[in-house]
Each structure stands twice: as C-alpha cells, then as structure tokens.
Design an enzyme around this catalytic site. Sequence first.
Site, mmCIF file in Angstrom:
data_model
loop_
_atom_site.group_PDB
_atom_site.id
_atom_site.type_symbol
_atom_site.label_atom_id
_atom_site.label_comp_id
_atom_site.label_asym_id
_atom_site.label_seq_id
_atom_site.Cartn_x
_atom_site.Cartn_y
_atom_site.Cartn_z
ATOM 1 N N HIS A 1 -13.729 -5.863 -27.686
ATOM 2 C CA HIS A 1 -13.799 -5.832 -26.178
ATOM 3 C C HIS A 1 -12.734 -5.334 -25.448
ATOM 4 C CE1 HIS A 1 -15.935 -6.570 -22.327
ATOM 5 N NE2 HIS A 1 -15.001 -7.679 -22.005
ATOM 6 N N SER B 1 -13.800 -4.911 -17.839
ATOM 7 C CA SER B 1 -14.778 -6.070 -17.938
ATOM 8 C C SER B 1 -15.062 -6.216 -16.577
ATOM 9 C CB SER B 1 -14.036 -7.076 -18.812
ATOM 10 O OG SER B 1 -15.077 -8.027 -19.075
ATOM 11 N N ASP C 1 -18.731 -4.325 -29.683
ATOM 12 C CA ASP C 1 -18.151 -5.246 -28.270
ATOM 13 C C ASP C 1 -19.097 -6.485 -28.545
ATOM 14 O OD1 ASP C 1 -17.374 -6.293 -26.027
ATOM 15 O OD2 ASP C 1 -17.054 -4.629 -25.058
#
Length: 267
Positions: free
Chosen positions: A246, A96, A217
């Site tokens: 995610h 991320s 996601d």
Amino acid sequence: MGTSILDALNVRVEGTGDRYLVLAHGFGTDKSAWQRVLPYFTTRYSVILYDLVCAGSVNPDYFDYRRYTTLDSYVDDLLNILDALVVTRCVYVGHSISAMIGMLASIRRPELFTKLILIGASPRFMNDKDYHGGFDEEDFEQVFSAMQSNYKAWVNGFAPLAIGADVPEAVREFSRTLFNMRPDISLFVSRTVYNTDLRGILGLVKVPCVIMQTARDCSVPATVAMYMLEHLGGRSTVLWLDTEGHLPHLSAPSYLASQLDIALSSQ
C-alpha cells in the site's frame, strides 16, 4: 489552530521549478514518507509537502475532534495551504486518504488542479452490494478492537502487512510514523475512513486523473481501481505498478518516481 496553517502543518516548498507539484501523504505517515521520491522532482518542480493534521509530527492540540469528523476539513486545510502559498495551478499527488482529499478539493476548486495522481485510492473501504471495497464490517471492528487494546502490537502487525514487499527499512519507517501518532487520534481517523463513502461524488471529479494501483495491496483491491476508472467524471487512466503493498513510496521509491514521471507526462 492559533498559528499560521503553514507553520501548524509543517509546510515546506522544495525545488526550483516554475510548476507546482503537491505530494500529500496518507494515514499513518507524514511528509517524510516522500523523502526518497522528492529528489527526482526538485529540479523541475516546486514541490509542496505538508503534514495532515492527524500526523504524529503535528502538535496534537491542533486536532479538533469536532472538526475532523469528515474529510471536508482536511480539504479546507489543503486549499488554505495552496491559497497561502498563492498557488494558482498544480499537479496533485495524493496517497490513500489524501487521494480522496485531493478529489474533493478538485470538485470545489477545479481550476487549481491540472491533474490528480491517486496512489492507493479508495472511495469506500467497506464492501457493499455490487461493490468490493476489500473489508466487511467485522474486519474493521477487529481492527478497532486491536488498536484500542494494544496499539503497539497492532502497529507491529499492521506495518509489515501494509508494506507488503520484503523491505524491512520501509516497515521500520512506517512503524515509526505510526508510533508517532497519538493512539486515540489514530483510532479516530481510522473510524473516519471507515465511515467515508465517496462513491457518489466520483462523477463530479472532472480534473484528469491517473490512478496508481500496485499488484497487491492489502488495503485496496484492484477492483477498486477499476471502479474508480469507470465512475470518475473526467479523463482517467489506471497505471498498474509492478510492485506490492500500500505504500510504494516507502517500499520502492525510485520505481515509484519513474512511474510518477510517466503519469506526469501523460495527456
């Protein structure tokens, strides 16, 4: 920070390998997010783990609101850690926000990185003309409003949505680290992510990249992975993961480890 960066950001080096592997966590977690993936790699790598300064496991006094308004200071932290450990080459795995931190670091110091493995990465979460990032401005404003009005309720709703798969243990773990964050820091970092647009620097990333994208996601649509593939400046591939959510390192750690092995061995 007034103390060494290795102590301040809880840096650990695990394993006996002669090659370095960095595992960098994303928003809302800390280095413990890798705990079920780590054992797969400690016999072959020296694995570097650390906490982002915004993580709940870090003394919140170290979070400087003036300094961490962009990702650049997070990049400083990463490079300072690698220099403190006298690392000259490594493979970097970033989830991320840390995927983008790693890309920015590789632009500054490309000689440090042999490969970037980017999990749930997005250069821009906001939709734009001819770009589908997954969110409109009003989506983010609703998130910020919910975080401000009732942080506990927001976490209880967001954690299962982000995990995606039906893995209660992963939801509990993600909820725990979200609750560990001070709510004002969590909101500030969320706004930083919202304001970040790194599409213009993708072409400057020359280090080989493997983009890992799950089947579904809620934070990063598949179109973003394809956008990155088309715009990164070096040799890049997309590895499609047959899992949802995610945070595959929480929801499917053994599967993710096997896919990381594939990414690490790819040329």
